[in-house]
Design a protein around this motif. Structure first.
Motif, PDB file in Angstrom:
ATOM      1  N   ALA A 258     -36.488  12.298 -34.772  1.00  0.00           N
ATOM      2  CA  ALA A 258     -37.276  11.872 -35.483  1.00  0.00           C
ATOM      3  C   ALA A 258     -37.449  10.357 -35.552  1.00  0.00           C
ATOM      4  CB  ALA A 258     -37.044  12.010 -37.168  1.00  0.00           C
ATOM      5  N   ALA A 259     -36.226   9.692 -35.561  1.00  0.00           N
ATOM      6  CA  ALA A 259     -36.170   8.199 -35.401  1.00  0.00           C
ATOM      7  C   ALA A 259     -37.039   7.654 -34.201  1.00  0.00           C
ATOM      8  CB  ALA A 259     -34.884   7.702 -35.508  1.00  0.00           C
ATOM      9  N   LEU A 260     -36.686   8.251 -33.153  1.00  0.00           N
ATOM     10  CA  LEU A 260     -37.408   7.815 -31.723  1.00  0.00           C
ATOM     11  C   LEU A 260     -38.922   8.180 -31.755  1.00  0.00           C
ATOM     12  CD1 LEU A 260     -34.806   9.524 -29.337  1.00  0.00           C
ATOM     13  CD2 LEU A 260     -35.222   7.160 -29.893  1.00  0.00           C
ATOM     14  N   GLY A 261     -39.187   9.233 -32.530  1.00  0.00           N
ATOM     15  CA  GLY A 261     -40.716   9.493 -32.583  1.00  0.00           C
ATOM     16  C   GLY A 261     -41.434   8.575 -33.523  1.00  0.00           C
ATOM     17  N   SER A 262     -40.713   7.673 -34.499  1.00  0.00           N
ATOM     18  CA  SER A 262     -41.479   6.813 -35.426  1.00  0.00           C
ATOM     19  C   SER A 262     -41.022   5.156 -34.692  1.00  0.00           C
ATOM     20  CB  SER A 262     -40.677   6.738 -36.448  1.00  0.00           C
ATOM     21  OG  SER A 262     -39.255   6.356 -36.478  1.00  0.00           O
ATOM     22  N   GLY A 264     -42.495   4.185 -32.143  1.00  0.00           N
ATOM     23  CA  GLY A 264     -43.603   3.756 -31.524  1.00  0.00           C
ATOM     24  C   GLY A 264     -44.506   3.023 -32.852  1.00  0.00           C
ATOM     25  N   SER A 265     -44.404   3.734 -34.127  1.00  0.00           N
ATOM     26  CA  SER A 265     -45.067   2.899 -34.945  1.00  0.00           C
ATOM     27  C   SER A 265     -44.611   1.882 -35.582  1.00  0.00           C
ATOM     28  CB  SER A 265     -45.273   4.120 -36.267  1.00  0.00           C
ATOM     29  OG  SER A 265     -44.049   4.567 -36.435  1.00  0.00           O
ATOM     30  N   GLY A 272     -48.263  -6.198 -34.949  1.00  0.00           N
ATOM     31  CA  GLY A 272     -49.316  -6.263 -35.984  1.00  0.00           C
ATOM     32  C   GLY A 272     -49.050  -7.610 -36.999  1.00  0.00           C
ATOM     33  N   ALA A 273     -47.859  -7.607 -37.317  1.00  0.00           N
ATOM     34  CA  ALA A 273     -47.430  -8.594 -38.131  1.00  0.00           C
ATOM     35  C   ALA A 273     -47.342  -9.927 -37.584  1.00  0.00           C
ATOM     36  CB  ALA A 273     -46.069  -8.277 -38.837  1.00  0.00           C
ATOM     37  N   LEU A 274     -46.888 -10.064 -36.382  1.00  0.00           N
ATOM     38  CA  LEU A 274     -46.966 -11.071 -35.570  1.00  0.00           C
ATOM     39  C   LEU A 274     -48.451 -11.715 -35.347  1.00  0.00           C
ATOM     40  CD1 LEU A 274     -44.100 -10.492 -32.954  1.00  0.00           C
ATOM     41  CD2 LEU A 274     -43.937 -11.776 -34.880  1.00  0.00           C
ATOM     42  N   ILE A 275     -49.227 -10.896 -35.028  1.00  0.00           N
ATOM     43  CA  ILE A 275     -50.632 -11.417 -34.704  1.00  0.00           C
ATOM     44  C   ILE A 275     -51.286 -12.019 -35.966  1.00  0.00           C
ATOM     45  CG2 ILE A 275     -52.771 -10.508 -34.055  1.00  0.00           C
ATOM     46  CD1 ILE A 275     -51.671  -8.288 -32.588  1.00  0.00           C
ATOM     47  N   VAL A 276     -51.121 -11.298 -37.193  1.00  0.00           N
ATOM     48  CA  VAL A 276     -51.628 -11.796 -38.276  1.00  0.00           C
ATOM     49  C   VAL A 276     -50.676 -13.349 -38.548  1.00  0.00           C
ATOM     50  CG1 VAL A 276     -51.505 -11.437 -40.876  1.00  0.00           C
ATOM     51  CG2 VAL A 276     -52.029  -9.614 -39.235  1.00  0.00           C
ATOM     52  N   LEU A 277     -49.490 -13.539 -38.277  1.00  0.00           N
ATOM     53  CA  LEU A 277     -48.754 -14.840 -38.571  1.00  0.00           C
ATOM     54  C   LEU A 277     -49.426 -15.866 -37.578  1.00  0.00           C
ATOM     55  CD1 LEU A 277     -46.413 -16.146 -39.981  1.00  0.00           C
ATOM     56  CD2 LEU A 277     -44.912 -15.491 -38.053  1.00  0.00           C
TER      57      LEU A 277
END
Length: 304
Positions: A258-262, A264-265, A272-277
């Motif tokens: 489950a951790a490996l599956g998440s 990517g997200s 996305g946070a870096l782009i906004v920053l």
């Protein structure tokens, strides 16, 4: 009793004065004779009993007595809405087959006993297969029907891994809603009587019409609530959950997968946070640098 000869010999005025007394005396004698002869003529007494008397009903069940001397207290049976929950562990390739057989069993009982409310199934590679189903079963037959559902699972080499029965007492809500419905119905009837007789001022009649519309809305709402609660009492909800047999064996690897599956997200969220920053920080940094350069330039000119 006065004979005909004696009665004829009396003067007319005397006879007229004795008529009411004679009538009352005859009526009293007839009543006494009827009362006195009743025990002697058993046939007449039996006929009167068969016509005038009703067969006595058996004594009512003993009910609690009010402490204030108000007579027996009406005791109502609790109205409980039951919910049955079963979880089955079956081979992934047999989940759909078991669901189909259980649906056929439900439909065979008829809509008055069992209804299918919802059915879902999911199949995927590995151990991700599963499914669920929700039934509405007549409350008196719910337990027996649950046993039949478990038999179908057992015939498919499955097993029940959990079962739960919960109940919600709706007695107070049903009693309160019923009382509210009766009160609103009485109020509606009174308002309708006012409108029918047209007694009162025009403003009062208009207000009565508005009151009737509002009370009718509340009556419909109360009836809807009452029907919904009565349906929950009459039909128990049965929730069935199906899990594949492999889902319980990989308890150690499941959190890791489950951790490996998440992962990517998580990476997507960070990028996305870096782009906004950057989108906000670069213009803001340039503005601060330009302001500092301007202040430094002005200061150097003043010093020169």
């Amino acid at each position: 009793m006065i004979t005909h000869a004696i009665w004829s010999s009396l003067p007319r005025r005397t006879r007229s004065s004795l008529v009411p007394a004679h009538f009352v005396a005859c009526s009293a004698l007839f009543a006494l004779a009827a009362c006195g002869e009743a025990p002697e003529h058993s046939g007449t007494a039996e006929n009167m009993t068969s016509v005038d008397m009703k067969e006595e009903s058996p004594p009512p069940a003993i009910a609690p007595v009010d402490a204030n001397g108000g007579g027996p207290i009406a005791v109502s049976v609790p109205r409980i809405a039951y919910t049955y929950s079963y979880t089955y562990r079956i081979a992934a390739e047999r989940i759909a087959q078991v669901q189909t057989r259980q649906v056929e069993l439900c439909e065979k009982q008829g809509p008055q006993v069992c209804r299918v409310l919802d059915m879902r199934s999911a199949s995927s590679e590995g151990d991700g297969s599963g499914g669920s189903m929700t039934l509405a079963v007549a409350a008196p037959k719910a337990r027996a029907f649950g046993a039949k559902l478990g038999t179908i699972v057992g015939n498919a080499d499955g097993e029940a891994i959990s079962s739960e029965i919960t109940g919600e007492d709706l007695s107070k809500q049903i009693v309160d809603t019923t009382a509210r419905l009766k009160a609103r119905t009485v109020l509606r009837d009174r308002l309708m009587e006012i409108l029918a007789t047209r007694q009162g001022k025009v403003a009062e009649l208009v207000e009565a019409e508005r009151g009737v519309a509002k009370v009718n809305e509340e009556i419909d709402q109360a009836r809807s609530w009452l029907a919904e609660m009565q349906g929950r009492v009459d039909y128990s909800e049965m929730n069935l959950t199906y899990v594949s047999q492999g889902q319980t064996t990989n308890a150690f690897l499941s959190p890791i997968l489950a951790a490996l599956g998440s992962l990517g997200s998580i990476l997507g969220t960070v990028i996305g946070a870096l782009i906004v920053l950057l989108a906000v920080g670069v213009p803001l940094g340039l503005a601060i640098w330009a302001l500092a350069w301007l202040v430094r330039t002005i200061r150097q000119r003043n010093e020169a």
